[in-house]
Motif scaffolding. Structure first.
Motif, PDB file in Angstrom:
ATOM      1  N   PRO A   4       0.832  -1.205   0.000  1.00  0.00           N
ATOM      2  CA  PRO A   4       0.000   0.000   0.000  1.00  0.00           C
ATOM      3  C   PRO A   4       0.867   1.256   0.000  1.00  0.00           C
ATOM      4  O   PRO A   4       2.065   1.191   0.301  1.00  0.00           O
ATOM      5  CB  PRO A   4      -0.782  -0.117   1.301  1.00  0.00           C
ATOM      6  N   GLU A   5       0.267   2.374  -0.323  1.00  0.00           N
ATOM      7  CA  GLU A   5       1.004   3.639  -0.316  1.00  0.00           C
ATOM      8  C   GLU A   5       1.506   3.995   1.078  1.00  0.00           C
ATOM      9  O   GLU A   5       2.497   4.701   1.225  1.00  0.00           O
ATOM     10  CB  GLU A   5       0.127   4.752  -0.872  1.00  0.00           C
ATOM     11  N   SER A   6       0.841   3.506   2.125  1.00  0.00           N
ATOM     12  CA  SER A   6       1.258   3.798   3.507  1.00  0.00           C
ATOM     13  C   SER A   6       2.599   3.174   3.849  1.00  0.00           C
ATOM     14  O   SER A   6       3.253   3.589   4.795  1.00  0.00           O
ATOM     15  CB  SER A   6       0.210   3.294   4.503  1.00  0.00           C
ATOM     16  N   GLY A   7       3.009   2.147   3.089  1.00  0.00           N
ATOM     17  CA  GLY A   7       4.292   1.511   3.342  1.00  0.00           C
ATOM     18  C   GLY A   7       4.222   0.342   4.297  1.00  0.00           C
ATOM     19  O   GLY A   7       5.211  -0.316   4.548  1.00  0.00           O
ATOM     20  N   TRP A   8       3.074   0.029   4.884  1.00  0.00           N
ATOM     21  CA  TRP A   8       2.939  -1.076   5.828  1.00  0.00           C
ATOM     22  C   TRP A   8       2.461  -2.332   5.107  1.00  0.00           C
ATOM     23  O   TRP A   8       1.376  -2.819   5.327  1.00  0.00           O
ATOM     24  CB  TRP A   8       1.977  -0.712   6.965  1.00  0.00           C
ATOM     25  N   GLY A   9       3.288  -2.835   4.222  1.00  0.00           N
ATOM     26  CA  GLY A   9       2.929  -3.994   3.405  1.00  0.00           C
ATOM     27  C   GLY A   9       3.433  -5.298   3.996  1.00  0.00           C
ATOM     28  O   GLY A   9       3.958  -5.347   5.109  1.00  0.00           O
ATOM     29  N   TRP A  10       3.286  -6.334   3.234  1.00  0.00           N
ATOM     30  CA  TRP A  10       3.737  -7.658   3.655  1.00  0.00           C
ATOM     31  C   TRP A  10       4.009  -8.533   2.430  1.00  0.00           C
ATOM     32  O   TRP A  10       3.559  -8.248   1.338  1.00  0.00           O
ATOM     33  CB  TRP A  10       2.736  -8.334   4.591  1.00  0.00           C
ATOM     34  N   ASN A  11       4.758  -9.615   2.645  1.00  0.00           N
ATOM     35  CA  ASN A  11       5.014 -10.659   1.655  1.00  0.00           C
ATOM     36  C   ASN A  11       4.508 -11.969   2.241  1.00  0.00           C
ATOM     37  O   ASN A  11       4.672 -12.205   3.442  1.00  0.00           O
ATOM     38  CB  ASN A  11       6.502 -10.797   1.340  1.00  0.00           C
ATOM     39  N   GLY A  12       3.910 -12.814   1.427  1.00  0.00           N
ATOM     40  CA  GLY A  12       3.371 -14.065   1.948  1.00  0.00           C
ATOM     41  C   GLY A  12       3.461 -15.203   0.973  1.00  0.00           C
ATOM     42  O   GLY A  12       3.983 -15.072  -0.143  1.00  0.00           O
ATOM     43  N   GLN A  13       2.943 -16.328   1.394  1.00  0.00           N
ATOM     44  CA  GLN A  13       2.911 -17.558   0.605  1.00  0.00           C
ATOM     45  C   GLN A  13       1.467 -17.929   0.306  1.00  0.00           C
ATOM     46  O   GLN A  13       0.577 -17.658   1.104  1.00  0.00           O
ATOM     47  CB  GLN A  13       3.563 -18.708   1.373  1.00  0.00           C
ATOM     48  N   VAL A  14       1.257 -18.578  -0.845  1.00  0.00           N
ATOM     49  CA  VAL A  14      -0.072 -19.009  -1.264  1.00  0.00           C
ATOM     50  C   VAL A  14      -0.033 -20.500  -1.537  1.00  0.00           C
ATOM     51  O   VAL A  14       0.928 -21.002  -2.120  1.00  0.00           O
ATOM     52  CB  VAL A  14      -0.503 -18.279  -2.564  1.00  0.00           C
ATOM     53  N   ILE A  15      -1.078 -21.188  -1.114  1.00  0.00           N
ATOM     54  CA  ILE A  15      -1.242 -22.601  -1.445  1.00  0.00           C
ATOM     55  C   ILE A  15      -2.727 -22.861  -1.624  1.00  0.00           C
ATOM     56  O   ILE A  15      -3.547 -22.219  -0.971  1.00  0.00           O
ATOM     57  CB  ILE A  15      -0.626 -23.528  -0.371  1.00  0.00           C
ATOM     58  N   GLY A  16      -3.060 -23.754  -2.550  1.00  0.00           N
ATOM     59  CA  GLY A  16      -4.467 -24.026  -2.780  1.00  0.00           C
ATOM     60  C   GLY A  16      -4.680 -25.118  -3.800  1.00  0.00           C
ATOM     61  O   GLY A  16      -3.760 -25.854  -4.154  1.00  0.00           O
ATOM     62  N   SER A  17      -5.921 -25.188  -4.289  1.00  0.00           N
ATOM     63  CA  SER A  17      -6.261 -26.205  -5.276  1.00  0.00           C
ATOM     64  C   SER A  17      -7.432 -25.722  -6.124  1.00  0.00           C
ATOM     65  O   SER A  17      -8.143 -24.785  -5.762  1.00  0.00           O
ATOM     66  CB  SER A  17      -6.619 -27.525  -4.591  1.00  0.00           C
ATOM     67  N   VAL A  18      -7.598 -26.396  -7.258  1.00  0.00           N
ATOM     68  CA  VAL A  18      -8.705 -26.122  -8.174  1.00  0.00           C
ATOM     69  C   VAL A  18      -9.321 -27.456  -8.570  1.00  0.00           C
ATOM     70  O   VAL A  18      -8.613 -28.432  -8.790  1.00  0.00           O
ATOM     71  CB  VAL A  18      -8.233 -25.305  -9.407  1.00  0.00           C
ATOM     72  N   ALA A  19     -10.666 -27.473  -8.604  1.00  0.00           N
ATOM     73  CA  ALA A  19     -11.409 -28.654  -9.050  1.00  0.00           C
ATOM     74  C   ALA A  19     -12.560 -28.150  -9.913  1.00  0.00           C
ATOM     75  O   ALA A  19     -13.477 -27.514  -9.401  1.00  0.00           O
ATOM     76  CB  ALA A  19     -11.929 -29.452  -7.854  1.00  0.00           C
TER      77      ALA A  19
END
Length: 148
Positions: A77-92
């Protein structure tokens, strides 16, 4: 003698049928796998997810291996309080389920998204629930569009 000849013919026919089935079995099993894979949307790419954060979108670099989804997420965000993360999931079929996990203020935050792939406009839409420290932080709807 005729019983012996009939038995030999029956054995030869059975052997021929087994040989044909053995030769066709790899093709038949591959056809089943292909038809399942053909029903899955291709979700690999860069996605922008609106709704998870109050301001702006979360950018997700999503990879797909069959029905499995995984990747990285970033919120800047423009405020600078961001984050980095991981994604996991599935599709059916057209049903998707993903979890984005990241650390914010020294606590793990997880957002579980469940929704559908909308083929007409190549987007994702559904509901999410966000938890941290064993409590529900917020929940609502999300929409994701592919940006690359």
């Amino acid at each position: 003698m005729s019983v012996r000849i009939c038995g030999r013919i029956a054995f030869d026919i059975l052997l021929a049928i087994c040989l044909v089935l053995m030769l066709l079995s790899p093709w038949l099993s591959d056809r089943g796998e292909i038809s399942v894979m053909e029903n899955l949307p291709g979700l690999s790419g860069i996605w922008s997810i609106e709704g998870l954060e109050e301001v702006g979108g979360v950018v997700v670099a999503l990879e797909q291996n069959g029905s499995e989804l995984y990747g990285r997420a970033k919120y800047e965000p423009e405020s600078g309080w961001g984050w980095n993360g991981q994604v996991i999931g599935s599709v059916a079929g057209d049903e998707i389920e993903m979890v984005v996990a990241y650390v914010q203020d020294k606590a793990l935050v997880s957002s579980r998204m469940a929704g559908k792939y909308i083929k007409a406009n190549q987007s994702l839409a559904g509901e999410y629930i966000q938890t941290s420290k064993g409590q529900v932080m917020k929940q609502g709807g999300f929409v994701a569009i592919i940006i690359n």
